[in-house]
Write a protein that holds these residues in place. Structure first.
Motif, PDB file in Angstrom:
ATOM      1  N   LEU A 206     -14.341   1.215  13.942  1.00 36.72           N
ATOM      2  CA  LEU A 206     -12.899   1.325  13.785  1.00 36.72           C
ATOM      3  C   LEU A 206     -12.194   0.103  14.388  1.00 36.72           C
ATOM      4  O   LEU A 206     -11.291  -0.485  13.781  1.00 36.72           O
ATOM      5  N   ALA A 207     -12.608  -0.302  15.599  1.00 43.34           N
ATOM      6  CA  ALA A 207     -11.995  -1.457  16.252  1.00 43.34           C
ATOM      7  C   ALA A 207     -12.234  -2.730  15.451  1.00 43.34           C
ATOM      8  O   ALA A 207     -11.333  -3.580  15.335  1.00 43.34           O
ATOM      9  N   LEU A 223      -1.387  -1.172  13.305  1.00 43.67           N
ATOM     10  CA  LEU A 223      -2.283  -0.517  14.254  1.00 43.67           C
ATOM     11  C   LEU A 223      -3.261  -1.563  14.762  1.00 43.67           C
ATOM     12  O   LEU A 223      -4.127  -2.034  14.022  1.00 43.67           O
ATOM     13  N   THR A 224      -3.109  -1.926  16.032  1.00 42.76           N
ATOM     14  CA  THR A 224      -3.970  -2.917  16.658  1.00 42.76           C
ATOM     15  C   THR A 224      -5.049  -2.222  17.481  1.00 42.76           C
ATOM     16  O   THR A 224      -4.967  -1.016  17.763  1.00 42.76           O
ATOM     17  N   VAL A 225      -6.033  -2.986  17.897  1.00 45.16           N
ATOM     18  CA  VAL A 225      -7.103  -2.432  18.731  1.00 45.16           C
ATOM     19  C   VAL A 225      -6.519  -1.913  20.045  1.00 45.16           C
ATOM     20  O   VAL A 225      -6.882  -0.825  20.515  1.00 45.16           O
ATOM     21  N   ARG A 226      -5.614  -2.668  20.642  1.00 41.09           N
ATOM     22  CA  ARG A 226      -5.094  -2.236  21.933  1.00 41.09           C
ATOM     23  C   ARG A 226      -4.230  -0.986  21.811  1.00 41.09           C
ATOM     24  O   ARG A 226      -4.173  -0.187  22.757  1.00 41.09           O
ATOM     25  N   ARG A 227      -3.572  -0.803  20.672  1.00 40.73           N
ATOM     26  CA  ARG A 227      -2.836   0.462  20.490  1.00 40.73           C
ATOM     27  C   ARG A 227      -3.821   1.612  20.322  1.00 40.73           C
ATOM     28  O   ARG A 227      -3.585   2.712  20.833  1.00 40.73           O
ATOM     29  N   LEU A 228      -4.918   1.376  19.625  1.00 38.29           N
ATOM     30  CA  LEU A 228      -5.974   2.390  19.537  1.00 38.29           C
ATOM     31  C   LEU A 228      -6.484   2.747  20.929  1.00 38.29           C
ATOM     32  O   LEU A 228      -6.642   3.932  21.271  1.00 38.29           O
ATOM     33  N   GLN A 229      -6.722   1.754  21.761  1.00 34.59           N
ATOM     34  CA  GLN A 229      -7.238   2.000  23.104  1.00 34.59           C
ATOM     35  C   GLN A 229      -6.287   2.863  23.929  1.00 34.59           C
ATOM     36  O   GLN A 229      -6.723   3.657  24.766  1.00 34.59           O
ATOM     37  N   SER A 230      -4.994   2.713  23.691  1.00 31.11           N
ATOM     38  CA  SER A 230      -4.008   3.442  24.496  1.00 31.11           C
ATOM     39  C   SER A 230      -4.086   4.949  24.303  1.00 31.11           C
ATOM     40  O   SER A 230      -3.546   5.704  25.114  1.00 31.11           O
ATOM     41  N   LEU A 231      -4.768   5.421  23.257  1.00 29.30           N
ATOM     42  CA  LEU A 231      -4.899   6.862  23.044  1.00 29.30           C
ATOM     43  C   LEU A 231      -5.701   7.525  24.156  1.00 29.30           C
ATOM     44  O   LEU A 231      -5.658   8.748  24.324  1.00 29.30           O
ATOM     45  N   ALA A 307     -11.677  -5.222  27.571  1.00 28.59           N
ATOM     46  CA  ALA A 307     -11.273  -6.183  26.533  1.00 28.59           C
ATOM     47  C   ALA A 307     -11.377  -5.545  25.155  1.00 28.59           C
ATOM     48  O   ALA A 307     -12.175  -4.627  24.918  1.00 28.59           O
ATOM     49  N   GLU A 308     -10.583  -6.068  24.220  1.00 32.47           N
ATOM     50  CA  GLU A 308     -10.552  -5.508  22.874  1.00 32.47           C
ATOM     51  C   GLU A 308     -11.845  -5.755  22.112  1.00 32.47           C
ATOM     52  O   GLU A 308     -12.162  -4.997  21.175  1.00 32.47           O
TER      53      GLU A 308
END
Length: 425
Positions: A206-207, A223-231, A307-308
């Motif tokens: 997904l990333a 939808l960026t990787v870092r926004r995904l991480q924030s979940l 890191a992303e």
């Protein structure tokens, strides 16, 4: 005053005006509170319990049943659910309102929505609406921070305090909070992947897709990787692991990302319902000299495992970053004001250390040993330095343990065991 009855709860609604700036009264805002009582006891004289909800930027619960801690409290108290200033029906802070302000005016405006103002609001409500009688408080998460400010500034209004997952450090430091937070978040990630090892590959896939392609959420945001991480903010709640697992379960529709997944990500990361939570997340630690300075961002730069492009990809937690106010549509109107708050060189002191040390108001606090958001070590240090505090340390619950029938009951037992909780009137 509006009053009505819903199942097992009689409701009264109260609205009062309070100054925007308690130190220089001028412009006023509305403060809303909802009072609950057992319908069979609505005409009785009962002590009051004020609920100080989590946040920052939390509004009072909208109960649909007399269950959990509310059901227990209604056996003995009238329960007051106050919408903290800027939330719910208390003159809510919105992106539209912020867009009409300059950066400087916006920063000054937001600075009036911290603990000192919220406590002043509560005291005004107690004196003008509820007859000036002392009340008990129940502080969840940020509500525990508010409790310490209340004890510092207006302890004469309090008969007992109950705190769940929220004894803040009385030496406020956003940098220290995040120095302790990241290792706990990393541990939560390890547990998530231990439970659901197949998600290592799925999250990595997904990333990679998000890094390579311009994937848009339903509102048009990328939808960026870092926004995904924030979940990963959900990992500190029960059952957060499972909610994220099932979110990822439907991430792909063949080779494409599913509409279901994208819609859920938007709902969980837009902050449309509580923008103050993001805007004030670090400013709640501002006290005395020194700026908060995007502490979560600075600490993340020292931790390459987040890191992303790291694999397995680690989710982050209750951290707010400068990029959020660029990439998230609902937060963009706050960007310039929040940047100024991060640079603000001085804040009013949040706590009176001498008064806290001499405190005689009974305080019972549930300290969740594995709490992802509020470090248990800092909580126990606070408990040792504030007078008349009983700390119940447990690893049975996550940060939202108040949802259990047992937690509030246990805290009231602790206060009762030392003869507290009887001065409400």
């Amino acid at each position: 005053m509006i009053s009505y009855t819903i199942p097992r709860m009689h409701v009264r609604e109260h609205t009062v005006d309070v100054p925007m700036d308690w130190n220089s009264p001028g412009e006023s805002i509305s403060l809303f509170a909802r009072e609950l009582v057992d319908p069979a006891r609505k005409d009785e004289e009962l002590p009051y319990l004020l609920y100080l909800q989590g946040g920052p930027g939390g509004k009072g619960p909208r109960p649909v049943s007399a269950s959990g801690w509310i059901g227990q409290a209604l056996k003995t108290h009238r329960v007051v659910l106050m919408d903290q200033r800027g939330t719910g029906r208390s003159t809510p802070v919105s992106g539209r309102r912020m867009s009409a302000m300059t950066a400087e005016d916006g920063a000054e405006y937001l600075a009036h929505f911290r603990a000192d103002s919220i406590v002043a609001d509560a005291e005004h409500l107690r004196k003008t609406v509820f007859g000036g009688k002392r009340w008990s408080t129940l502080g969840q998460s940020y509500g525990g921070f508010l409790t310490l400010t209340y004890l510092s500034k207006a302890s004469e209004g309090l008969s007992a305090c109950y705190v769940t997952g929220g004894l803040a450090s009385i030496d406020p430091s956003a940098a220290e909070v995040y120095r302790r937070t990241y290792p706990r978040v990393a541990a939560k990630n390890r547990e998530f992947y231990r439970r659901y090892p197949h998600n290592v590959e799925r999250v990595g896939r997904l990333a990679d897709r998000l890094a390579e392609d311009d994937v848009r959420l339903p509102d048009g945001d990328r939808l960026t990787v870092r926004r995904l991480q924030s979940l990963g903010i959900d990992f500190g709640m029960q059952p957060g692991y499972e909610r994220i697992h099932w979110l990822l379960d439907e991430a792909f529709d063949g080779d494409e990302l599913s509409d279901t997944f994208l819609g859920q990500v938007l709902a969980q990361s837009s902050y449309l319902g509580n923008p103050l939570f993001a805007a004030l997340q670090e400013s709640i630690y501002g006290s005395g000299d020194g700026a908060t300075g995007w502490a979560a961002e600075a600490e993340r730069a020292r931790r390459p495992e987040f890191a992303e492009d790291a694999r397995p990809l680690l989710f982050t937690g209750e951290m707010m970053y400068p990029w959020m106010f660029e990439e998230i549509r609902g937060l963009r109107p706050f960007q310039r004001a929040v940047e100024l708050l991060a640079e603000r060189p001085g804040w009013p002191e949040l706590y009176d250390l001498e008064k806290l040390a001499a405190n005689d108001v009974p305080v019972a606090a549930a300290v969740y040993f594995d709490d992802m958001y509020v470090d248990s070590g800092l909580q126990l240090d606070t408990a040792s330095r504030v007078g008349n505090v009983q700390a119940w340390v447990t690893n049975e619950y996550e940060h939202d343990g108040l949802g259990s029938d047992r937690v509030f009951e246990r805290l009231t037992e602790l206060v009762a065991s030392i003869g507290g909780g009887v001065r409400d009137q």
